[in-house]
Design a protein around this motif. Structure first.
Motif: not given
Ligand SMILES: Nc1ncnc2c1ncn2[C@@H]1O[C@H](COP(=O)(O)OP(=O)(O)OP(=O)(O)O)[C@@H](O)[C@H]1O
Ligand SMILES: [Mg+2]
Lengths: 420, 251
Positions: A368-374, B13-17, B41-46, B51-55
Motif C-alpha cells: 500500500d505504501q509503495f503504491f501510494y508513493l507511485r 480481484i483473484g477469480d472474482k469479477e 466497485g467505486k474504489s475498485t474503479l479508482s 494502476g494499483r497491483d492486484g487487479y
C-alpha cells in the motif's frame, strides 16, 4: 586438516607470508609466533565453530592472498570512493592504505601515534584475531588523556587488489580514552577489486569516557571484510557504536564488549543494506560484569536479491550485575523472496534483578505504501529507496553526529542510483 | 485538453469479477460524480484507473487523451496528470510530509521534462497551498499521515492535489469524515483547479458535497456497472429515495 598449513589455500598463503616476512614485522616476534601456531591449528574459522554457524568462509578459503605493494601508491581513485560528505568534514583524518598508515594523506591529531612504532600484541584464541596478530603491520593508536575532548576524527581504510590478485590487510587499531575523555570516530572502509580487510580494534574506556563510533563498511563488491572489536567500558563510560554495512561480498563485524564498571553503557547498533549475493554477519557478545549497566542493540537489515543477513547477539549477565538493562532488537525488511535473514539471540543471565528483552521482526515492503508513493508520481526505484530510508529512519536519525547522518544518507541515495 | 474514456471495462480481484463492464466518458473541463451502494466497485474503479497491483483487467479500455492508461505504470499515469485522492490515505512512518510532497512534485516535473524546484521554491509553494486550505504549517514537518485524524488525512490528500495540480482528479470519498468547515475548504480546493483543462471524478455518498462541487453529470454505480446517469438533480433524487428502486429497475 594439516596443522602446518591451516588447511586451506588462503590459510597456507597467510602462513607462508608470515614465514617470509616475520623478521621484518615490527614488535615482539614471540607473540606473533604464538599467534601463528594458533592460526595454523585452527585455520580459517569454519561452521563447526558455534560462533561461525551462519557464516562460511568457504568463498575466500580457495584464494591465495598476496602482499599489497602499495606503500607509496597514489590513492586518488580510492579516495574518490569515500562518500563526499566525509571528505568535506572539517576535522583531522587518518588514511590507511592496505593496512598501512599514510602520513602523506593524513592530518593526524596530537593523540594519534602509529601502531608500527610501538606494537602491542596480545594473545587471543580466535582465529581471525590470531591471523591479525601474526601479520599486522600498522594501525591507529589513539590515546586520549584525562578529560580531553577529541572532537570528531575520520579514519579511512583504502584497499585494492594487486594486478587482479587478492591482497590482505590486517590493521590493528588501539583506542584508549582516559577518564572523562570524549571522541567521535567516523570509520570508513572502501576499496576496489578483491581483497580481505581484517581489522582488529582494541577499545578501552576509562570511567566516564565516551566514544561514539560510527562505522561504514562500503568495501568493493567482491571483497571480504572481517572485523573484530574488543571493547571494555569502565564505570559510567559510554561506548555508542553504529555499524552500517553496505559493501563486500562477505562480511562480518564481531564485537565483544564488556560492561566492566558500574552504570556503563554500550550501544551496538547496526544496519545492513545488502543485495545480489552479499552475505553480512553482525555478531555481538555483550558481557554485563558490573551492576546498573545498560546495553542496546538495534540491528536493521534490508535484504534484496539473494542476500543473506545474520545477527547473532549474545548477552551475558554475571551474578553481580544487578539492575542490568539489556535490550536487543533485530528487524529485517526483505525486498526479494530469495533474501534470507538468520537471527540468533542468546541470553545467559545469572543475576536475579535484571531487565533484558529481545525481539525480532521480518517484513516485506508494504504494498500500500509503495503504491501510494507511485500514485503520487514517484518512480518505483525511488519509492523503494524512500521506504528503505523510512525503515532505517529511527537508526539513522538517532545518530547525534550530523556528518555521520549525511554520510549514511549519501550511501543510501547513491545505492539506488537516484536522487531524492 | 484530454478526455477520459472508459469502455466496457471489466476487472477482477483473484477469480472474482468486480467491474462488469464500465462505460464512462468525462470530457475535459467537466466534473462527474459517482454514487452507489457500499461494495459496488467505486474504489475498485479508482484503483484500476490509477494502476494499483492486484487487479486484473479482463476487458475494455481506459484512455486519457491519447494515453492508454491501462498500459502505464502508476507513476506514468501521475505524470500524465492523473491524481487519486485515496478513500483511505496511507501512513508513511519515517517519511516527512514536506520531503514526500517535494519528491512527488519533482518526480512528476522530471518525467515531464520540466525543471525541478529547489527547497526554497518548494517551501514557498507548499506554504501558499497550506494557507489556502487552512492547514497549520507544522503538518509539513510531520510524517506522512502518521497520527493524523481522519479529517486531517483527507485534507492532506487535497493538499497534495493542490501542489501536484493534476488535470484529472479522482476523489474517492474525500468528503467522508470531514466537518462542515473542512468540507467547504476541500470543495474550494477542487473548485480552484476547475477550468477547461481540468476534469474530475468525484466519488461520494452524500449529496451535500455536490452543493459545493456542482457536477456536470452524476452516475450511479451498482454491482460493477453504471446503471443510471443524469444531471445534478439525480443526486437529489438518490438522497430522497435511496438506491433500492434504481437498482431494482436496472436488474
Ligand atoms: N482484495 C479483495 N479481495 C476480495 N474482494 C475484494 C477485495 N477488495 C475489494 N473487494 C470487493 O470488491 C467489491 C467492491 O469494493 P469497492 O471497495 O470497490 O467498493 P466501493 O464501491 O468503493 O464501496 P464503499 O462505498 O464502501 O467504499 C466489494 O464487494 C469488496 O468486498
Ligand atoms: Mg470505496
Amino acid at each position: 586438516m594439516s596443522a602446518l598449513t591451516g588447511g586451506s589455500t588462503a590459510a597456507t598463503s597467510f602462513l607462508s607470508r608470515f614465514a617470509g616476512l616475520k623478521t621484518q614485522l615490527p614488535g615482539n616476534l614471540a607473540e606473533r609466533e604464538a599467534a601463528s601456531v594458533v592460526f595454523a591449528h585452527a585455520g580459517l574459522p569454519g561452521r563447526k565453530l558455534e560462533a561461525w554457524k551462519y557464516t562460511s568462509l568457504a568463498p575466500l578459503a580457495d584464494a591465495s592472498f598476496h602482499e599489497p605493494l602499495t606503500l607509496l601508491a597514489p590513492c586518488d581513485d580510492l579516495l574518490a570512493l569515500v562518500p563526499p560528505p566525509a571528505l568535506a568534514m572539517d576535522c583531522p583524518r587518518l588514511i590507511f592504505r592496505d593496512g598501512r598508515f599514510r602520513a602523506d594523506l593524513s592530518t593526524a591529531p596530537g593523540f594519534f601515534s602509529s601502531f608500527a612504532d610501538a606494537p602491542e600484541l596480545a594473545a587471543d584464541p580466535r582465529p581471525m584475531v590470531a591471523l591479525n596478530t601474526m601479520l599486522t603491520e600498522d594501525g591507529a593508536v589513539l590515546d586520549l588523556p584525562e578529560g580531553m575532548d577529541g572532537g570528531t576524527l575520520l579514519l579511512v581504510h583504502l584497499a585494492s587488489d594487486l594486478h587482479g590478485q587478492p591482497t590482505a590487510a590486517h590493521p590493528r587499531h588501539i583506542i584508549r580514552l582516559a577518564k572523562g575523555a570524549r571522541l567521535e570516530l567516523i570509520e570508513i572502509s572502501v576499496g576496489s577489486g578483491s581483497y580481505l580487510h581484517n581489522p582488529v580494534f582494541q577499545i578501552a574506556l576509562a570511567p566516564f569516557a565516551t566514544l561514539t563510533h560510527v562505522r561504514l563498511q562500503s568495501e568493493a563488491a567482491v571483497a571480504y571484510h572481517l572485523a573484530t572489536l574488543n571493547v571494555s567500558a569502565d564505570t559510567g563510560a559510554f561506548y555508542d557504536s553504529f555499524t552500517f554495512t553496505a559493501g563486500a561480498r562477505l562480511s562480518r563485524a564481531e564485537t565483544s564488549a564488556t560492561i566492566a564498571g558500574e552504570a556503563a553503557r554500550v550501544h551496538l547498533d547496526a544496519a545492513q543494506l545488502l543485495a545480489d549475493h552479499q552475505h553480512a554477519d553482525i555478531t555481538t557478545i555483550l558481557r554485563h560484569a558490573a551492576p546498573h549497566g545498560a546495553s542496546r542493540q538495534t540491528v536493521r537489515n534490508v535484504l534484496d536479491g539473494h542476500a543473506r543477513g545474520v545477527f547473532q547477539g549474545r548477552i551475558e549477565v554475571a551474578r553481580g550485575a544487578q539492575k542490568t538493562d539489556g535490550y536487543q532488537m533485530n528487524q529485517a525488511l526483505l525486498l526479494s523472496p530469495d533474501a534470507e535473514i538468520d537471527s540468533k539471540p542468546e541470553l545467559e543471565i545469572f543475576a536475579d534483578d535484571v531487565k533484558c528483552s529481545h525481539g525480532a521482526t521480518v517484513g516485506e515492503l508494504d504494498a500500500d505504501q509503495f503504491f501510494y508513493l507511485r500514485a503520487r508520481g514517484v518512480p518505483a526505484d525511488l519509492a523503494r529507496m524512500m521506504l528503505v530510508r523510512a525503515f532505517l529512519a529511527d537508526s539513522i536519525d538517532a545518530l547525534a553526529n550530523d556528518d555521520a547522518r549525511a554520510i549514511l544518507d549519501h550511501v543510501l541515495t547513491t545505492r539506488w542510483g537516484a536522487a531524492a | 485538453m484530454s478526455t477520459l474514456r472508459i469502455e466496457g471495462l471489466k476487472a477482477s480481484i483473484g477469480d472474482k469479477e468486480i467491474l462488469h463492464g464500465i462505460d464512462l466518458v468525462v470530457p475535459a473541463g467537466e466534473v462527474h460524480a459517482i454514487m452507489g451502494p457500499n461494495g459496488s466497485g467505486k474504489s475498485t474503479l479508482s484503483y484500476v484507473l490509477s494502476g494499483r497491483d492486484g487487479y486484473e483487467v479482463t476487458g475494455g479500455i481506459a484512455t486519457y487523451g491519447d494515453a492508454d492508461l491501462l498500459a502505464m505504470d502508476p507513476e506514468q499515469r501521475a505524470a500524465a496528470g492523473l491524481f487519486l485522492a485515496f478513500q483511505y490515505p496511507v501512513e508513511l512512518p519515517g517519511v516527512g510530509n514536506a520531503n514526500f510532497l517535494r519528491v512527488a512534485l519533482n518526480s512528476i516535473r522530471r518525467t515531464r521534462g520540466e525543471p525541478e524546484l529547489d527547497a526554497v521554491q518548494f517551501l514557498k509553494l507548499a506554504r501558499a497551498a497550506m494557507k489556502s486550505l487552512s492547514m497549520p504549517e507544522d503538518m509539513l514537518k510531520r510524517q506522512v499521515n502518521v497520527g493524523f485524524s481522519g479529517g486531517e488525512k483527507k485534507r492532506n490528500e487535497v493538499l497534495q492535489m493542490a501542489i501536484l495540480k493534476p488535470t484529472l482528479a479522482i476523489l474517492d470519498e474525500t468528503d467522508s469524515g470531514l466537518d462542515i468547515d473542512a468540507l467547504k475548504i476541500v470543495a474550494d480546493g477542487v473548485n480552484a483547479l476547475r477550468g477547461p483543462d481540468f476534469s474530475a471524478l468525484v466519488i461520494t455518498h452524500y449529496q451535500r458535497l455536490l452543493d459545493y462541487i456542482v457536477p456536470d453529470r452524476v452516475h450511479v454505480l451498482a454491482h460493477g456497472r453504471i446503471i443510471r446517469s443524469g444531471g445534478p438533480e439525480l443526486a437529489l433524487e438518490l438522497e430522497a429515495n435511496g438506491y433500492a428502486q434504481i437498482v431494482a429497475e436496472a436488474a
